[in-house]
Write a protein that holds these residues in place. Structure first.
Motif, short mmCIF file in Angstrom:
data_model
loop_
_atom_site.label_atom_id
_atom_site.label_comp_id
_atom_site.label_asym_id
_atom_site.label_seq_id
_atom_site.Cartn_x
_atom_site.Cartn_y
_atom_site.Cartn_z
N ARG A 83 0.83 -1.21 0.00
CA ARG A 83 0.00 0.00 0.00
C ARG A 83 0.86 1.25 0.00
O ARG A 83 0.56 2.22 -0.70
N THR A 84 1.97 1.25 0.75
CA THR A 84 2.87 2.40 0.77
C THR A 84 3.51 2.60 -0.60
O THR A 84 3.58 3.73 -1.09
N ALA A 85 3.97 1.52 -1.23
CA ALA A 85 4.57 1.63 -2.57
C ALA A 85 3.55 2.15 -3.57
O ALA A 85 3.90 2.92 -4.48
N ARG A 86 2.30 1.76 -3.44
CA ARG A 86 1.24 2.24 -4.33
C ARG A 86 0.94 3.72 -4.10
O ARG A 86 0.85 4.49 -5.04
N ASP A 87 0.79 4.09 -2.84
CA ASP A 87 0.32 5.44 -2.50
C ASP A 87 1.43 6.48 -2.45
O ASP A 87 1.17 7.67 -2.64
N ASP A 88 2.65 6.07 -2.15
CA ASP A 88 3.77 7.01 -2.00
C ASP A 88 5.05 6.37 -2.55
O ASP A 88 5.99 6.10 -1.79
N PRO A 89 5.10 6.13 -3.87
CA PRO A 89 6.25 5.43 -4.44
C PRO A 89 7.52 6.27 -4.37
O PRO A 89 7.47 7.50 -4.43
N THR A 90 8.63 5.57 -4.24
CA THR A 90 9.94 6.20 -4.25
C THR A 90 10.54 6.03 -5.64
O THR A 90 10.70 4.90 -6.11
N GLU A 91 10.86 7.14 -6.28
CA GLU A 91 11.48 7.11 -7.60
C GLU A 91 12.81 6.37 -7.50
O GLU A 91 13.61 6.62 -6.60
N GLY A 92 13.06 5.44 -8.40
CA GLY A 92 14.30 4.69 -8.43
C GLY A 92 14.31 3.44 -7.56
O GLY A 92 15.23 2.65 -7.62
N ALA A 93 13.26 3.26 -6.74
CA ALA A 93 13.17 2.07 -5.88
C ALA A 93 12.43 0.96 -6.60
O ALA A 93 11.59 1.20 -7.46
N THR A 94 12.75 -0.27 -6.22
CA THR A 94 12.09 -1.44 -6.79
C THR A 94 11.31 -2.16 -5.70
O THR A 94 11.83 -2.39 -4.61
N ALA A 95 10.07 -2.50 -6.01
CA ALA A 95 9.24 -3.29 -5.09
C ALA A 95 9.38 -4.75 -5.47
O ALA A 95 9.22 -5.11 -6.64
#
Length: 88
Positions: free
Chosen positions: A8-20
């Motif tokens: 949910r955090t990756a969906r709502d507040d993604p970090t540019e350059g990060a990989t889920a």
């Protein structure tokens, strides 16, 4: 569909350059799941339980989740045990 807090955090507040690193659980045919995941990232493996493990850029997580067919859950890899019982 259940989404773990980290997803949910990756969906709502993604970090540019990060990989889920995601595990997509389903009771249905994994071929359509695999095809959808490959649109947004890379399928790393299929688990012995029929789940898909994938690496997806965090900014693409929301679009992936919107595009997935009916799935049971999407969690991070560390939320699931490895085949030998250890956490990945």
């Amino acid at each position: 569909m259940y989404l773990s807090p980290a997803v949910r955090t990756a969906r709502d507040d993604p970090t540019e350059g990060a990989t889920a690193r995601l595990t997509v659980r389903t009771d249905d045919e994994v071929a359509s799941i695999r095809e959808t995941v490959e649109t947004y990232g890379a399928v790393e493996e299929e688990t012995r339980f029929g789940s898909i493990r994938a690496s997806v850029p965090e900014p693409a997580v929301a679009d992936l989740l919107d595009s997935l067919p009916e799935v049971e859950a999407v969690e991070t890899w560390t939320a699931m045990a490895e085949e030998d019982g250890s956490e990945g």
